[in-house]
Design an enzyme around this catalytic site. Structure first.
Site: not given
Ligand code: AMP
Length: 232
Positions: A160, A171
């Site tokens: 990803r 994140r």
């Protein structure tokens, strides 16, 4: 039964939601998967979400709240559901409570998967997915039989884009700033259960089932060994 799966990126929410959904015969929605599909199809939602996802930041609350409200309004969620990746902010948690209160419901249990940060970054770094069939692998714990190729369909595996180290770290920071307060929100409501997410997949699942199957019964269902949903 309405269940929210909470935890940092890489904690195993996706895997656990799949397994719990099967065991409890409950539908689940993974907002991250939904956004990635929208990006792959190039829809207006996908175009809106792409820059946020690529930076490792959260898609705005109003967009996410609309998505969940639309999903809740579709048939098939009468006996409950599992949410993976929503809510991610206290605003989203409040909006979910409001939407559920309108139909006389509420979140029954929040499972918070806790995993040490270094372990999370290692897990994310080794995570590979099949862009064709969605199967997921980990270089350390569940590698494909032939390196770089999907066991199920033979496609080339990819990482990803938001799993790259620098985006993953962003994140993680966003998680601690914006999502960690949601833990507190549900703890104050008395619906939070913490599960040690650093254990094996089956040990985590067993711990979750032990919590969910001993909840004071509303209308929750489970599947027996043969897959028949039965009221408990
Ligand atoms: P995930 O697959 O759950 O790690 O989500 C991937 C990305 O999708 C996140 O880093 C966010 O950019 C976006 N996303 C998913 N769910 C939400 C949400 N509830 N609120 C805001 N952004 C989200």
């Amino acid at each position: 039964m309405i269940v929210v799966m909470l935890g940092p990126p890489g904690a195993g929410k996706g895997t656990q939601c799949e397994l719990l959904g099967e065991k409890l015969a409950l539908p689940h929605i993974a907002t991250g998967d939904l956004l990635r599909e929208a990006m792959a199809r190039g829809t207006p939602l996908g175009q809106l979400a792409r820059p946020y996802i690529e930076r490792g930041e959260l898609v705005p609350d109003d967009v996410m709240i609309n998505i969940i409200n639309e999903w809740l309004a579709t048939p098939g969620h009468e006996h409950g559901f599992i949410l993976d990746g929503f809510p991610r902010t206290v605003n989203q948690a409040r909006a979910l409570d409001q939407a559920l209160a309108r139909v006389g419901k509420g979140v029954d249990r929040v499972i918070y998967l806790s995993v040490p940060v270094e372990e999370l970054l290692q897990r994310i770094a080794g995570r590979y997915v099949c862009p064709q069939c969605g199967a997921s692998y980990h270089l350390r714990t569940s590698p494909p039989r032939q390196s770089g190729y999907c066991d199920q369909c033979g496609s080339t595996l990819t990482q990803r884009p938001d799993d790259r180290r620098e985006v993953a770290e962003r994140r993680m920071a966003v998680y601690f700033a914006q999502t960690a307060p949601v833990i507190d929100y549900y703890q104050k409501r008395g619906v939070l259960s913490e599960v040690n997410g650093a254990q094996s997949v089956t040990a985590v699942l067993d711990a979750e089932l032990a919590i969910l199957l001993t909840l004071p019964s509303r209308t929750h269902t489970r599947t027996d060994r043969h897959g028949d949903p039965s009221q408990i």
